[in-house]
Design a protein around this motif. Sequence first.
Motif, PDB file in Angstrom:
ATOM      1  N   ARG A  63       0.841  -1.193   0.000  1.00 34.27           N
ATOM      2  CA  ARG A  63       0.000   0.000   0.000  1.00 34.27           C
ATOM      3  C   ARG A  63       0.879   1.247   0.000  1.00 34.27           C
ATOM      4  O   ARG A  63       2.080   1.184   0.237  1.00 34.27           O
ATOM      5  CB  ARG A  63      -0.924  -0.002   1.218  1.00 34.27           C
ATOM      6  CG  ARG A  63      -1.918  -1.165   1.207  1.00 34.27           C
ATOM      7  CD  ARG A  63      -2.743  -1.218   2.479  1.00 34.27           C
ATOM      8  NE  ARG A  63      -1.862  -1.265   3.641  1.00 34.27           N
ATOM      9  CZ  ARG A  63      -2.141  -0.703   4.814  1.00 34.27           C
ATOM     10  NH1 ARG A  63      -3.277  -0.057   5.010  1.00 34.27           N
ATOM     11  NH2 ARG A  63      -1.282  -0.783   5.821  1.00 34.27           N
ATOM     12  N   GLU A  64       0.265   2.378  -0.245  1.00 35.15           N
ATOM     13  CA  GLU A  64       0.996   3.642  -0.283  1.00 35.15           C
ATOM     14  C   GLU A  64       1.394   4.074   1.138  1.00 35.15           C
ATOM     15  O   GLU A  64       0.759   3.651   2.115  1.00 35.15           O
ATOM     16  CB  GLU A  64       0.158   4.710  -0.976  1.00 35.15           C
ATOM     17  CG  GLU A  64      -0.065   4.422  -2.452  1.00 35.15           C
ATOM     18  CD  GLU A  64       1.239   4.190  -3.220  1.00 35.15           C
ATOM     19  OE1 GLU A  64       2.128   5.050  -3.167  1.00 35.15           O
ATOM     20  OE2 GLU A  64       1.360   3.139  -3.882  1.00 35.15           O
ATOM     21  N   CYS A 100      -1.727  -6.065   0.968  1.00 30.93           N
ATOM     22  CA  CYS A 100      -2.245  -4.730   0.668  1.00 30.93           C
ATOM     23  C   CYS A 100      -3.528  -4.532   1.469  1.00 30.93           C
ATOM     24  O   CYS A 100      -3.693  -5.121   2.531  1.00 30.93           O
ATOM     25  CB  CYS A 100      -2.457  -4.546  -0.840  1.00 30.93           C
ATOM     26  SG  CYS A 100      -3.743  -5.583  -1.542  1.00 30.93           S
ATOM     27  N   SER A 152       3.206   1.705  -6.213  1.00 29.91           N
ATOM     28  CA  SER A 152       3.474   2.781  -7.171  1.00 29.91           C
ATOM     29  C   SER A 152       4.952   2.878  -7.558  1.00 29.91           C
ATOM     30  O   SER A 152       5.273   3.378  -8.632  1.00 29.91           O
ATOM     31  CB  SER A 152       2.993   4.120  -6.622  1.00 29.91           C
ATOM     32  OG  SER A 152       3.693   4.454  -5.434  1.00 29.91           O
ATOM     33  N   PRO A 165       5.698   0.380  -1.564  1.00 26.38           N
ATOM     34  CA  PRO A 165       4.480   0.768  -2.282  1.00 26.38           C
ATOM     35  C   PRO A 165       4.441   0.262  -3.721  1.00 26.38           C
ATOM     36  O   PRO A 165       5.457   0.271  -4.421  1.00 26.38           O
ATOM     37  CB  PRO A 165       4.515   2.293  -2.257  1.00 26.38           C
ATOM     38  CG  PRO A 165       5.490   2.663  -1.201  1.00 26.38           C
ATOM     39  CD  PRO A 165       6.453   1.533  -1.083  1.00 26.38           C
ATOM     40  N   ASN A 172       7.158  -1.562   4.234  1.00 28.35           N
ATOM     41  CA  ASN A 172       6.399  -0.855   3.196  1.00 28.35           C
ATOM     42  C   ASN A 172       7.211  -0.727   1.910  1.00 28.35           C
ATOM     43  O   ASN A 172       8.276  -0.114   1.908  1.00 28.35           O
ATOM     44  CB  ASN A 172       5.983   0.518   3.711  1.00 28.35           C
ATOM     45  CG  ASN A 172       5.016   1.242   2.815  1.00 28.35           C
ATOM     46  OD1 ASN A 172       5.140   2.436   2.601  1.00 28.35           O
ATOM     47  ND2 ASN A 172       4.022   0.564   2.295  1.00 28.35           N
TER      48      ASN A 172
END
Length: 117
Positions: free
Chosen positions: A27-28, A65, A46, A44, A42
Motif C-alpha cells: 500500500r501507499e 495490501c 506505485s 508501495p 512498506n
Amino acid sequence: MTPATDLRPAHVRDSLAARQIVLIDVREPAEYAAERIHGALNYPLSTFDPDALPAGGPRAIVLQCGSGKRSAMAMDLCRKAGVEIAGHLDGGIGAWRAADLPIVRIDPATGAVRDAR
C-alpha cells in the motif's frame, strides 16, 4: 520456482511469529502510516521493484495490501521478474482485521501509535 499462493490471515500471523516470512505491505505510505500489521515493511506498488525485495535470505516473502488486489498485482510483477515469493495475504489487511488480529494504528488526533484490532 513454486507458484505463489493465497495465504489466510492465521497462517500469515503464525509465520510472522515463527520468523519464517517477511511481510511486504504494497500500500501507499499514507495507508501504511495510518494502519499496518506489526512487522510489515512498506514497498508501495506505485514504486514497486521486485529486485529491491529482501530476497535470498532464510525467510520467504509474503505480500499484503488493503484487499488483495494490489498484492496480486505485485505478485505478477515478481513472477515476471523471476523473483520468488511465497504468496500474498488473501483479502489483505481487511481480512486480517476481520480475523480480529492485531494492527498498529495512528491516532489522527494525537499522532499516538496504538495497538488495535
